[in-house]
Design a protein around this motif. Sequence first.
Motif, PDB file in Angstrom:
ATOM      1  N   LEU A  72       0.820  -1.214   0.000  1.00  0.00           N
ATOM      2  CA  LEU A  72       0.000   0.000   0.000  1.00  0.00           C
ATOM      3  C   LEU A  72       0.853   1.263   0.000  1.00  0.00           C
ATOM      4  O   LEU A  72       0.349   2.362  -0.250  1.00  0.00           O
ATOM      5  CB  LEU A  72      -0.944  -0.009   1.202  1.00  0.00           C
ATOM      6  CG  LEU A  72      -2.070  -1.039   1.103  1.00  0.00           C
ATOM      7  CD1 LEU A  72      -2.880  -1.065   2.380  1.00  0.00           C
ATOM      8  CD2 LEU A  72      -2.967  -0.725  -0.095  1.00  0.00           C
ATOM      9  N   ASP A  90      -2.776   2.864  -3.493  1.00  0.00           N
ATOM     10  CA  ASP A  90      -4.016   2.307  -2.954  1.00  0.00           C
ATOM     11  C   ASP A  90      -4.374   1.089  -3.781  1.00  0.00           C
ATOM     12  O   ASP A  90      -4.159   1.063  -4.992  1.00  0.00           O
ATOM     13  CB  ASP A  90      -5.145   3.336  -3.040  1.00  0.00           C
ATOM     14  CG  ASP A  90      -4.873   4.552  -2.159  1.00  0.00           C
ATOM     15  OD1 ASP A  90      -3.808   4.571  -1.503  1.00  0.00           O
ATOM     16  OD2 ASP A  90      -5.715   5.462  -2.140  1.00  0.00           O
ATOM     17  N   ILE A 147      -8.749  -5.219  -2.368  1.00  0.00           N
ATOM     18  CA  ILE A 147      -8.408  -6.406  -1.584  1.00  0.00           C
ATOM     19  C   ILE A 147      -7.960  -7.557  -2.480  1.00  0.00           C
ATOM     20  O   ILE A 147      -6.974  -8.239  -2.194  1.00  0.00           O
ATOM     21  CB  ILE A 147      -9.612  -6.807  -0.712  1.00  0.00           C
ATOM     22  CG1 ILE A 147      -9.819  -5.722   0.355  1.00  0.00           C
ATOM     23  CG2 ILE A 147      -9.396  -8.161  -0.073  1.00  0.00           C
ATOM     24  CD1 ILE A 147     -10.946  -5.975   1.309  1.00  0.00           C
ATOM     25  N   ILE A 177      -6.564  -7.949   6.509  1.00  0.00           N
ATOM     26  CA  ILE A 177      -6.862  -6.545   6.254  1.00  0.00           C
ATOM     27  C   ILE A 177      -7.776  -5.985   7.335  1.00  0.00           C
ATOM     28  O   ILE A 177      -7.599  -4.859   7.804  1.00  0.00           O
ATOM     29  CB  ILE A 177      -7.466  -6.375   4.843  1.00  0.00           C
ATOM     30  CG1 ILE A 177      -6.367  -6.642   3.811  1.00  0.00           C
ATOM     31  CG2 ILE A 177      -8.061  -4.995   4.657  1.00  0.00           C
ATOM     32  CD1 ILE A 177      -6.815  -6.612   2.382  1.00  0.00           C
ATOM     33  N   VAL A 217      -7.138  -2.704   9.560  1.00  0.00           N
ATOM     34  CA  VAL A 217      -8.108  -1.616   9.678  1.00  0.00           C
ATOM     35  C   VAL A 217      -8.395  -1.337  11.149  1.00  0.00           C
ATOM     36  O   VAL A 217      -8.376  -0.181  11.593  1.00  0.00           O
ATOM     37  CB  VAL A 217      -9.414  -1.960   8.934  1.00  0.00           C
ATOM     38  CG1 VAL A 217     -10.499  -0.951   9.275  1.00  0.00           C
ATOM     39  CG2 VAL A 217      -9.174  -1.999   7.432  1.00  0.00           C
ATOM     40  N   ILE A 264      -4.692   1.028   8.136  1.00  0.00           N
ATOM     41  CA  ILE A 264      -5.205   1.331   6.802  1.00  0.00           C
ATOM     42  C   ILE A 264      -6.676   1.721   6.925  1.00  0.00           C
ATOM     43  O   ILE A 264      -7.343   1.402   7.920  1.00  0.00           O
ATOM     44  CB  ILE A 264      -5.047   0.146   5.814  1.00  0.00           C
ATOM     45  CG1 ILE A 264      -5.984  -0.990   6.170  1.00  0.00           C
ATOM     46  CG2 ILE A 264      -3.624  -0.360   5.785  1.00  0.00           C
ATOM     47  CD1 ILE A 264      -5.847  -2.169   5.224  1.00  0.00           C
ATOM     48  N   SER A 265      -7.164   2.426   5.917  1.00  0.00           N
ATOM     49  CA  SER A 265      -8.582   2.780   5.878  1.00  0.00           C
ATOM     50  C   SER A 265      -9.144   2.217   4.585  1.00  0.00           C
ATOM     51  O   SER A 265      -8.394   1.847   3.680  1.00  0.00           O
ATOM     52  CB  SER A 265      -8.753   4.289   5.917  1.00  0.00           C
ATOM     53  OG  SER A 265      -8.128   4.884   4.797  1.00  0.00           O
ATOM     54  N   GLN A 266     -10.458   2.138   4.527  1.00  0.00           N
ATOM     55  CA  GLN A 266     -11.085   1.556   3.347  1.00  0.00           C
ATOM     56  C   GLN A 266     -12.188   2.453   2.830  1.00  0.00           C
ATOM     57  O   GLN A 266     -12.879   3.129   3.600  1.00  0.00           O
ATOM     58  CB  GLN A 266     -11.661   0.177   3.691  1.00  0.00           C
ATOM     59  CG  GLN A 266     -10.609  -0.853   4.025  1.00  0.00           C
ATOM     60  CD  GLN A 266     -11.233  -2.182   4.391  1.00  0.00           C
ATOM     61  OE1 GLN A 266     -12.138  -2.257   5.212  1.00  0.00           O
ATOM     62  NE2 GLN A 266     -10.737  -3.237   3.780  1.00  0.00           N
ATOM     63  N   LYS A 268     -13.438  -2.561  -2.732  1.00  0.00           N
ATOM     64  CA  LYS A 268     -13.090  -1.852  -1.507  1.00  0.00           C
ATOM     65  C   LYS A 268     -11.638  -1.412  -1.614  1.00  0.00           C
ATOM     66  O   LYS A 268     -10.724  -2.239  -1.600  1.00  0.00           O
ATOM     67  CB  LYS A 268     -13.243  -2.823  -0.328  1.00  0.00           C
ATOM     68  CG  LYS A 268     -14.040  -2.277   0.826  1.00  0.00           C
ATOM     69  CD  LYS A 268     -14.280  -3.362   1.838  1.00  0.00           C
ATOM     70  CE  LYS A 268     -15.191  -2.925   2.954  1.00  0.00           C
ATOM     71  NZ  LYS A 268     -15.542  -4.050   3.818  1.00  0.00           N
ATOM     72  N   CYS A 288      -8.195   0.065  -0.405  1.00  0.00           N
ATOM     73  CA  CYS A 288      -7.452   0.163   0.847  1.00  0.00           C
ATOM     74  C   CYS A 288      -6.383   1.237   0.717  1.00  0.00           C
ATOM     75  O   CYS A 288      -5.683   1.310  -0.292  1.00  0.00           O
ATOM     76  CB  CYS A 288      -6.790  -1.171   1.176  1.00  0.00           C
ATOM     77  SG  CYS A 288      -7.988  -2.487   1.404  1.00  0.00           S
TER      78      CYS A 288
END
Lengths: 113, 113
Positions: free
Chosen positions: A24, A28, A31, A49, A53, A58-60, A67, A69
């Motif tokens: 990452l 970005d 998945i 993952i 999170v 990480i954010s989604q 989705k 990441c």
Amino acid sequence: MTLSLDTIFSALSDPTRRTILAMLLEDDMAITDLALPFTMSLTAISKHITILVRAGLISQEKRGRVKWCKLEPDALRDASVWMFAFGQFDPLHLDDFERFLEQENLAPNSNTD
Amino acid sequence: MTLSLDTIFSALSDPTRRTILAMLLEDDMAITDLALPFTMSLTAISKHITILVRAGLISQEKRGRVKWCKLEPDALRDASVWMFAFGQFDPLHLDDFERFLEQENLAPNSNTD
DNA sequence: ACGATCGTCAACCAAATGGTTGAATAAGCT
DNA sequence: AGCTTATTCAACCATTTGGTTGACGATCGT
């Protein structure tokens, strides 16, 4: 704060998860893409993952069925601070650390022209 | 190297172990002493310490019947480097990080006269 | 509308983790 | 020699972890 250190260090303790984070760093990713280099199942990667999170690393964002990441490097800060506050590198004399990084050629910008 | 990151981050993920490390920041200590502030059994602490030793985070020297534990902060370096190389703080512009540490009053020397 | 793709859920499994207790080893004290 | 202190060992236990498979809900392309 103790809890977040628990979850962050724990999240970082798995090589699969560290690899995902490194991926990452490049960009970005979805998945499915993140799962590609691994031999394990998509479900397994999905679980990894989720752990990342939960740790805030990480954010989604869901766009359509995919989705995305995104790395959240700020989450590493608490852990960094803990380690530094720990005294191994004196933050008031960071030159040593900086020199060390360059020696090891591990500084992220060490190969930028 | 991956293996050592595994064991180091994993060792750091437990609050008891982080407390033990913090205690050793003050001074070298015997295992019995390290166990004092905890309610859990001595055996449990002994196991935690074994994990810290395996991770290279502390070393031990047996003098008489007492095993003295000593912090080995260098072991944190790989982990630090990984996190930094990770890009969250640009090591070539560490001033920001330094400022942050002082803000948070977490710099180890921030309260040295 | 249909089939393919993205991701999660549920159930299961083996192994690792974090703790316990009781006994054992080893060194020090008197 | 005998008691005490320091630490580990062995066996056990419950929970968590990291993985699997098969089914499922959503969304996209045609």
